[in-house]
Design an enzyme around this catalytic site. Structure first.
Site, short mmCIF file in Angstrom:
data_model
loop_
_atom_site.label_atom_id
_atom_site.label_comp_id
_atom_site.label_asym_id
_atom_site.label_seq_id
_atom_site.Cartn_x
_atom_site.Cartn_y
_atom_site.Cartn_z
N ASP A 277 -16.45 -3.18 -7.38
CA ASP A 277 -17.88 -2.85 -7.44
C ASP A 277 -18.18 -2.01 -8.68
O ASP A 277 -19.32 -1.64 -8.91
CB ASP A 277 -18.32 -2.09 -6.19
CG ASP A 277 -17.64 -0.72 -6.09
OD1 ASP A 277 -16.40 -0.67 -6.31
OD2 ASP A 277 -18.32 0.28 -5.82
N ASP B 196 -8.62 1.70 -7.82
CA ASP B 196 -9.13 2.94 -8.39
C ASP B 196 -9.51 2.69 -9.86
O ASP B 196 -8.68 2.21 -10.64
CB ASP B 196 -8.05 4.02 -8.31
CG ASP B 196 -8.58 5.42 -8.61
OD1 ASP B 196 -9.48 5.54 -9.47
OD2 ASP B 196 -8.09 6.37 -7.98
N TYR C 230 -14.36 -1.83 2.31
CA TYR C 230 -15.10 -1.18 1.22
C TYR C 230 -16.17 -2.13 0.67
O TYR C 230 -17.30 -1.73 0.41
CB TYR C 230 -14.10 -0.79 0.14
CG TYR C 230 -14.65 0.07 -0.98
CD1 TYR C 230 -14.56 1.46 -0.90
CD2 TYR C 230 -15.24 -0.48 -2.10
CE1 TYR C 230 -15.06 2.27 -1.93
CE2 TYR C 230 -15.74 0.31 -3.12
CZ TYR C 230 -15.64 1.68 -3.03
OH TYR C 230 -16.12 2.47 -4.03
N GLU C 231 -15.80 -3.38 0.52
CA GLU C 231 -16.72 -4.38 -0.03
C GLU C 231 -17.94 -4.56 0.86
O GLU C 231 -19.08 -4.61 0.38
CB GLU C 231 -15.98 -5.71 -0.17
CG GLU C 231 -16.82 -6.85 -0.71
CD GLU C 231 -16.00 -8.12 -0.89
OE1 GLU C 231 -16.59 -9.14 -1.30
OE2 GLU C 231 -14.78 -8.08 -0.63
N ASN D 60 4.68 2.17 -3.74
CA ASN D 60 3.79 2.23 -4.89
C ASN D 60 3.79 0.91 -5.65
O ASN D 60 4.86 0.39 -6.00
CB ASN D 60 4.23 3.37 -5.83
CG ASN D 60 3.18 3.72 -6.86
OD1 ASN D 60 2.58 2.84 -7.47
ND2 ASN D 60 2.95 5.01 -7.06
N GLU E 253 0.84 -1.19 0.00
CA GLU E 253 0.00 0.00 0.00
C GLU E 253 0.88 1.25 0.00
O GLU E 253 1.88 1.31 0.72
CB GLU E 253 -0.90 0.00 1.25
CG GLU E 253 -1.68 1.26 1.50
CD GLU E 253 -2.66 1.61 0.39
OE1 GLU E 253 -2.61 2.77 -0.08
OE2 GLU E 253 -3.46 0.75 -0.01
#
Length: 210
Positions: free
Chosen positions: A154, A118, A192-193, A96, A69
């Protein structure tokens, strides 16, 4: 998703070099030395707050995991989870993900996870998508011949793009889910999921090999 700055994050990372690597190039080809024992190595590119990678390490003690991350705040949040769990098969990297071939030797990785990356929806940003052909080439280089790439999102547009990108790259699809949570598939969720699936948003998933 950008997280608010947390002044404690960078000092916490610096104080725990046994769990977090900030110069991953130094460990290229030697990652197994950072774990309790050599085991198949799995990498999540973009760990967010770390729920997925921590739970995977708990669920599969016979595998080694690396959470990669670039946001120090996110790494700090994940590190707090690891300091509590003390999982011998989990390491974190603050860097990165575009430098994957600089961080890992050829054939060093067994599997790669891409979770809710993203989408970079504008055409001019296509090369930034983690399923763009240049990224796929880097995954192929560091993964073993039978290695598995797992991708969840998603975002339907990104999912359709990724299907085409991987197909054009010559990848072989093992599984494709258009509504993951409407199946009996064994699944470890990200923060997030869970948030978006509770709102009824379908979660798309695929697994593929080179």
């Amino acid at each position: 998703m950008r997280l608010r700055n947390k002044p404690w994050a960078k000092p916490l990372i610096k104080a725990n070099p046994q769990w977090v690597v900030t110069e991953p190039e130094q460990w290229r080809g030697k990652w197994q030395e950072r774990f309790a024992k050599p085991q198949p190595l799995y990498v999540e590119v973009g760990t967010g707050k770390g729920r997925f990678i921590v739970e995977m390490a708990q669920k599969y003690p016979d595998r080694n995991f690396i959470g990669l991350e670039m946001q120090a705040v996110a790494v700090g949040i994940t590190l707090k989870k690891q300091l509590e769990a003390q999982l011998p098969n989990l390491q974190l990297v603050c860097a990165n993900g575009s430098g994957l071939t600089e961080f890992f030797a050829d054939d060093e990785v067994t599997g790669i996870f891409l979770n809710f990356s993203d989408p970079w929806p504008k055409k001019r940003n296509e090369k930034r998508r983690l399923t763009y052909k240049s990224f796929l080439a880097s995954y192929k280089q560091v993964m073993q011949d039978d290695g598995l790439l797992e991708f969840k999102t998603d975002n339907r547009g990104l999912f359709e793009y990724s299907l085409c990108s991987m197909n054009n790259f010559g990848m072989h699809f093992e599984q494709v889910f258009l509504d993951l949570h409407d199946t009996d598939e064994d699944n470890v969720m990200t923060e997030y999921e869970e948030k978006f699936s509770k709102k009824g948003q379908p979660i798309y998933k695929l697994t593929a090999k080179f």
